[in-house]
Design an enzyme around this catalytic site. Structure first.
Site, short mmCIF file in Angstrom:
data_model
loop_
_atom_site.label_atom_id
_atom_site.label_comp_id
_atom_site.label_asym_id
_atom_site.label_seq_id
_atom_site.Cartn_x
_atom_site.Cartn_y
_atom_site.Cartn_z
CG HIS A 325 -0.17 0.17 2.54
ND1 HIS A 325 0.16 1.20 3.07
CD2 HIS A 325 -0.04 -1.00 3.45
CE1 HIS A 325 0.81 0.81 4.31
NE2 HIS A 325 0.63 -0.40 4.48
CB CYS A 343 2.07 -3.44 5.17
SG CYS A 343 0.24 -3.79 5.77
#
Length: 424
Positions: A325, A343
């Site tokens: 992301h 992440c």
């Protein structure tokens, strides 16, 4: 002058792929002339153990067809259901009796074609229509994913409505679940637990392949009083072979399409204590906006690791909240250090490019991270982290499978993903 009957076993005749020609005895010897005369009606010479009237046959009992006298011999029997499936059977050496050698399907109409010849060698024919009783105990199958186009890493899934634990019953189920691809590939089902199977090829799917998934189980006996139920078929296609490989030690992601590099992106991955999982993952979905909070993964609010952030262009790779992301707050560390909570972060422009480039089923691999390897089944599609030998060991049709297999009945998945929150 009398003619000796030309007797054959069902093995040589039960799998004919075309209707019998008028006057044929299906498996006549080299001296037979099947067109010499039309078959006579052998109705009075043939009987079966199927109940009469409106009563239906018990699928658990063999179907038997017999002659009623010495005037005729059975030369061939074929029995098919409405979908064209043949039922195996055996013909007695004297031509007096034929019986099925496998269970009948439940709730099915069979067309039984009996060929005979009389004491003079003249061919006869009798066609029986036999309905079997339905059962209320059905095993239904739901295939996944939905019809559509996916990446080359997308596994096929089969969700069963009832648990199946007996190895022989599993073999029946697995044998009835069909996956056909163009071009053809070597592949296998793997039992994730007693209600879930995954199918994957030995290697990734070919790019631009066509995959069709269907079940042949409907009506077939699986075990005891359990019979196969209906299943909606699925048609899939694969797109380009898109792979993203993140080197956590080098802080870069390399994206290829059909083997050619199309982008190299500076990234940051999980810091110590929150290291990103190593291994191959499959894109599960894409979300333009996600609100990520540390307390949803056990980080106390107000602590030094706490966060509450609006996140854009988020591509999900695990059910527990690992994404690729946009992370504009960590641009200074991207390409240089790992500072996330698991992440893979990149700048907004690169995150949007990645979001727009990949599709569900594409491959995202992480190497050289301090994290553990992605597990196969409890957090998304980690299927590719098993070797082919390990994968085949999970097949009920594999003769070399272990005598016991572990069950993973409780596993996170789409049905309870709402309580598994993202991490940054």
């Amino acid at each position: 002058m009398s003619h000796r009957p030309r007797l054959r076993t069902a093995l040589g005749c039960a799998f004919l792929l075309a209707p019998l020609a008028a006057g044929a005895t299906a498996c006549g010897g080299p001296d037979a002339d099947p067109l010499s005369e039309a078959p006579y009606d052998a109705a009075e010479q043939i009987s079966s153990n199927a109940p009469g009237g409106d009563e239906k046959a018990d699928p658990d009992k063999p179907l038997e067809v017999t002659t009623t006298g010495d005037e005729a011999r059975i030369t061939d029997v074929t029995a098919t259901d409405a979908s064209g499936r043949y039922i195996r059977g055996e013909l007695a050496a004297d031509g007096k009796q034929w019986h099925t050698t496998v269970p009948l399907a439940a709730g099915t109409r069979y067309t039984v074609r009996v060929s005979t010849e009389d004491e003079d060698g003249a061919p006869g024919r009798k066609i029986l229509q036999i309905d079997t009783k339905d059962t209320g105990d059905r095993l239904n199958v739901t295939f996944g994913p939905d019809n559509g186009t996916y990446g080359v890493g997308q596994p096929v899934t089969a969700q069963l409505s009832k648990p199946v634990k007996d190895p022989r019953a599993r073999a029946v189920v697995e044998g009835g679940l069909k996956v056909e691809s163009t071009p053809r590939v070597e592949g296998s089902w793997h039992w994730v637990d007693s209600k879930t199977l995954h199918f994957r090829p030995k290697e990734y799917w070919p790019a631009h392949a066509a995959v069709e998934v269907h079940s042949n189980l409907e009506g077939l006996k699986i075990s005891g009083g359990l019979y196969g139920g209906p299943a909606k078929p699925v048609k899939l296609r694969t797109g380009d072979r898109v792979e993203a490989v993140t080197d956590a030690a080098a802080h870069t992601m390399t994206v290829t399409r059909n083997g050619e590099v199309i982008n190299t992106i500076p990234v940051t991955t999980g810091k110590p204590g929150y290291s990103t999982r190593n291994g191959t993952k499959v894109v599960l979905g894409k979300e333009g906006f996600v609100r990520m909070r540390g307390d949803t993964i056990g980080i106390p609010s107000g602590s030094s690791d706490s966060y509450d952030l609006p996140v854009y262009w988020a591509t999900r790779v695990t059910w527990s909240g690992e994404y690729v992301h946009a992370a504009p707050w960590s641009v200074g560390s991207q390409g240089a250090a790992n500072v996330s909570h698991g992440c893979t972060g990149m700048n907004t422009e690169n995150a949007k490019w990645f979001f727009d480039t990949v599709r569900v089923g594409d491959l995202v691999k992480v190497v050289n991270s301090g994290g553990e390897t992605m597990t196969p089944f409890d957090n998304g599609f980690g299927d590719w982290n098993l070797t082919w030998q390990e994968w085949r060991a999970g097949s009920a049709l594999d003769k070399n499978r272990p005598s016991t297999t572990g069950e993973q009945e409780q596993r996170p998945g789409p049905e309870n993903a709402a309580r598994l929150r993202p991490q940054v």
